[in-house]
Write an enzyme that holds these catalytic residues in place. Structure first.
Site, PDB file in Angstrom:
ATOM      1  N   HIS A 248      42.147   1.845  -9.942  1.00 50.94           N
ATOM      2  CA  HIS A 248      40.906   2.612  -9.824  1.00 50.94           C
ATOM      3  C   HIS A 248      40.553   2.914  -8.372  1.00 50.94           C
ATOM      4  CE1 HIS A 248      40.462   1.923 -14.099  1.00 50.94           C
ATOM      5  NE2 HIS A 248      39.530   2.847 -14.086  1.00 50.94           N
TER       6      HIS A 248
ATOM      7  N   TYR B 250      43.917  -3.583 -12.202  1.00 55.39           N
ATOM      8  CA  TYR B 250      42.928  -2.624 -12.681  1.00 55.39           C
ATOM      9  C   TYR B 250      42.134  -2.063 -11.500  1.00 55.39           C
ATOM     10  CZ  TYR B 250      39.225  -0.619 -15.596  1.00 55.39           C
ATOM     11  OH  TYR B 250      38.334   0.241 -16.192  1.00 55.39           O
TER      12      TYR B 250
ATOM     13  N   TRP C 208      46.381   9.488 -17.471  1.00 54.85           N
ATOM     14  CA  TRP C 208      45.654   8.321 -16.966  1.00 54.85           C
ATOM     15  C   TRP C 208      45.662   7.205 -18.007  1.00 54.85           C
ATOM     16  CZ3 TRP C 208      43.963   6.580 -12.444  1.00 54.85           C
ATOM     17  CH2 TRP C 208      43.072   5.500 -12.441  1.00 54.85           C
ATOM     18  N   TRP C 209      45.362   7.559 -19.247  1.00 53.85           N
ATOM     19  CA  TRP C 209      45.362   6.549 -20.302  1.00 53.85           C
ATOM     20  C   TRP C 209      46.741   5.914 -20.444  1.00 53.85           C
ATOM     21  CZ3 TRP C 209      42.415   9.593 -24.652  1.00 53.85           C
ATOM     22  CH2 TRP C 209      41.049   9.616 -24.340  1.00 53.85           C
TER      23      TRP C 209
ATOM     24  N   TYR D 138      29.439   7.064 -12.523  1.00 56.30           N
ATOM     25  CA  TYR D 138      30.246   6.280 -13.456  1.00 56.30           C
ATOM     26  C   TYR D 138      30.619   4.968 -12.774  1.00 56.30           C
ATOM     27  CZ  TYR D 138      34.110   5.716 -16.915  1.00 56.30           C
ATOM     28  OH  TYR D 138      34.957   5.289 -17.913  1.00 56.30           O
TER      29      TYR D 138
END
Length: 104
Positions: A22, A18, A76-77, A41
């Site tokens: 990112h 993860y 992306w999802w 964010y």
């Protein structure tokens, strides 16, 4: 600006992946989020529960509701769907968090 927070869940054992994904976030995704009014964010991990806690600021006239239909967001999802809890359309399962305290 408005601050919101939400919780997502990472699948066990995928924290390093993860972070790696990112760390290499696509510039076009960052541009899309900025264009939708998203700023500052951040996502945090609780390693004991694999819960991800996200906090972001957005303009009051944000266009975040348009993000789910954008091709960059969809890609992306889809890329993230193998390491986190998602809905059938690959959108991350996100639970809004209720503000309880803030100190500036």
């Amino acid at each position: 600006m408005e601050r919101i927070a939400f919780r997502m869940r990472l699948l066990a054992g995928h924290a390093d992946e993860y972070r790696r994904r990112h760390d290499a976030i696509w510039p076009e995704l960052v541009e899309l989020l900025h264009a939708a009014g998203v700023r500052d964010y951040a996502i945090f991990l609780d390693p004991e529960t694999d819960a991800l806690f996200a906090v972001l600021e957005r303009r009051r006239d944000h266009r975040m509701d348009e993000l789910p239909s954008h091709p960059v967001m969809r890609r992306w999802w889809a890329m993230m769907a193998d390491i986190m809890e998602v809905k059938p359309d690959d959108e991350p399962v996100a639970m809004p968090l209720k503000p309880m305290f803030r100190m500036d």
